[in-house]
Design a protein around this motif. Structure first.
Motif, PDB file in Angstrom:
ATOM      1  N   THR A  38      -2.625  -0.404   4.007  1.00 49.73           N
ATOM      2  CA  THR A  38      -3.446  -0.716   5.172  1.00 49.73           C
ATOM      3  C   THR A  38      -2.932  -1.913   5.960  1.00 49.73           C
ATOM      4  N   LEU A  48     -11.033  -2.045   9.886  1.00 49.04           N
ATOM      5  CA  LEU A  48     -11.145  -2.234   8.441  1.00 49.04           C
ATOM      6  C   LEU A  48     -11.549  -3.677   8.152  1.00 49.04           C
ATOM      7  N   PRO A  49     -12.286  -3.896   7.054  1.00 43.20           N
ATOM      8  CA  PRO A  49     -12.597  -5.280   6.688  1.00 43.20           C
ATOM      9  C   PRO A  49     -11.325  -6.026   6.313  1.00 43.20           C
ATOM     10  N   LEU A  51      -9.048  -8.884   4.215  1.00 44.27           N
ATOM     11  CA  LEU A  51      -8.994  -9.268   2.803  1.00 44.27           C
ATOM     12  C   LEU A  51      -9.945 -10.427   2.518  1.00 44.27           C
ATOM     13  N   LEU A  54     -13.628  -9.441   1.413  1.00 39.72           N
ATOM     14  CA  LEU A  54     -13.888  -8.751   0.152  1.00 39.72           C
ATOM     15  C   LEU A  54     -14.488  -9.715  -0.869  1.00 39.72           C
ATOM     16  N   ASP A 325      -6.540  -1.326  -0.794  1.00 39.75           N
ATOM     17  CA  ASP A 325      -6.547  -0.381   0.329  1.00 39.75           C
ATOM     18  C   ASP A 325      -7.781   0.509   0.282  1.00 39.75           C
ATOM     19  N   ARG A 328     -11.050  -1.190   1.220  1.00 41.58           N
ATOM     20  CA  ARG A 328     -11.191  -1.397   2.666  1.00 41.58           C
ATOM     21  C   ARG A 328     -11.476  -0.078   3.389  1.00 41.58           C
ATOM     22  N   LYS A 332     -15.005   1.305   5.362  1.00 38.81           N
ATOM     23  CA  LYS A 332     -15.054   1.903   6.704  1.00 38.81           C
ATOM     24  C   LYS A 332     -15.815   3.232   6.657  1.00 38.81           C
TER      25      LYS A 332
END
Length: 373
Positions: A38, A48-49, A51, A54, A325, A328, A332
């Motif tokens: 990603t 996407l969020p 890193l 997280l 990956d 994330r 989504k």
């Protein structure tokens, strides 16, 4: 997207510890983002969020602290020697969110896991549950697996009808979480749990992360098919150390792994071929694995030829970035309201759920298109 919870089943294992340490290292600028799909340019415009968004928690049956596990991985050559110190606060923060895994496969275990997940997700936008625990033997079919009503009736009657991975999938959906099975275990792959996921409007994906020998097979098998070369046999031998190797020394657990490995060949070649996969436990290899494949194929006018290849890799270093990956991407999917299996995540798996291609190039194209919608 806000904060995303990543709940790891097997949170103190090598793969989970490497993922948590790797995310912390990349956030702090201490490591490159090598191996993270990603982070490729193809995904630069996706929602996407990050890193840094997280938040890690999880269950495990062992109680070795994450800081100690990271030190053990340094000694094994998996993590850089300089890494645990600068990220110790991140490891300790994740450690504080870990919980002991419950026993059994009945309603009490499901309720306990769901309660842990509900408490964890407070203040988070979404939670993704990822199974990175030891491989289970194949699931024994039970009539309760056929529908959600039948499953709930069996659980309410006090029956233990679910393997551990499916218990976690059930609890994840009940707690409003997406679910990913990085192992060849049953996970959400039961009709009753698929029904629950769709009813709850939650995504799931799996199964069995594609990190080594099978990754090569998903590239090479289509090559033979597209060049009209007739594969006569495809045999493989895997030498594994560490906890994964110890688990797969059990024939029941190994049968689940071997079935997912062979799936890639049959799907890409259009038929079953002779040859088997053998898995040998070699404790001295530690976290490293070696795979050797022998392919016998037939060319023009019946000429017989062979391909032999060797793959040597560090299992945790190959798997951990894919775990990030998937966390994330599944976040989504949760945000987009995806319900049921996400076939486009098949790029990451040996035996993917849903309908989709099995060659790596087509799987990558499908994943890229999905992420960029």
């Amino acid at each position: 997207m806000g904060k995303i919870g990543v709940w790891l089943i097997g949170a103190r294992g090598s793969v989970a510890t490497t993922a948590i340490a790797g995310a912390a290292a990349m956030r702090a600028g201490l490591a490159a983002r090598t191996g993270c799909v990603t982070e490729l340019p193809d995904f630069a415009g996706t929602r996407l969020p990050g890193l840094g968004d997280l938040v890690f928690g999880g269950h495990d049956v062992v109680d070795t602290p994450l800081v100690k596990r990271a030190e053990q991985l340094v000694a094994a050559g998996v993590l850089p020697a300089t890494l645990p110190g600068p990220i110790s606060a991140d490891l300790e923060a994740a450690e504080a969110r870990l919980r002991p895994a419950p026993d059994g496969g009945g309603r009490a275990a499901i309720d306990r896991i769901a309660a842990d997940l509900t408490a964890f997700r407070e203040g988070l936008d979404h939670v993704v549950v990822l199974n990175v625990s030891s491989t289970e033997p194949p699931c024994v079919p039970h009539p309760a697996h056929a529908s959600l009503a039948a499953l709930d009736a069996a659980l309410d009657a006090g029956e233990d009808v679910l393997p551990a991975s499916a218990v976690y999938a059930y609890a994840a959906f009940r707690a409003g979480c997406g679910f990913v099975d990085f192992t060849p275990s049953t996970g959400a792959r039961l009709p009753a749990l698929d029904e629950l996921a769709r009813t709850a409007g939650l995504p799931y994906a799996g199964r069995d992360g594609k990190t080594g020998e099978t990754l090569l097979r998903s590239v090479l098998a289509p090559m033979f098919a597209q060049r009209a070369l007739n594969v006569l046999s495809w045999s493989g031998t895997n030498l594994l150390g560490g906890g994964d190797g110890a688990t797969l020394a059990d024939p029941g657990a190994a049968s689940s792994k071997n079935a997912s490995k062979q799936q890639v060949l049959s799907q890409n070649l259009g038929r079953d071929v002779d040859g088997e996969v053998h898995i040998d436990y070699v404790p001295a290899l530690g976290d490293w694995k070696t795979a050797w494949d022998h392919v016998l194929f037939e060319g023009f006018l019946g000429a017989r030829m062979t391909l032999q290849l060797t793959w040597q890799g560090c299992d945790s270093a190959l798997a951990a970035p894919l775990v990030l990956d998937l966390a994330r991407l599944t976040a989504k999917a949760c945000g987009d309201g995806v319900a049921g299996p996400v076939a486009e995540f098949g790029f990451f798996f040996k035996d993917p759920v849903g309908e989709g291609p099995h060659d790596l190039a087509s799987q990558y194209a499908a994943l890229r298109e999905w992420a960029n919608r």
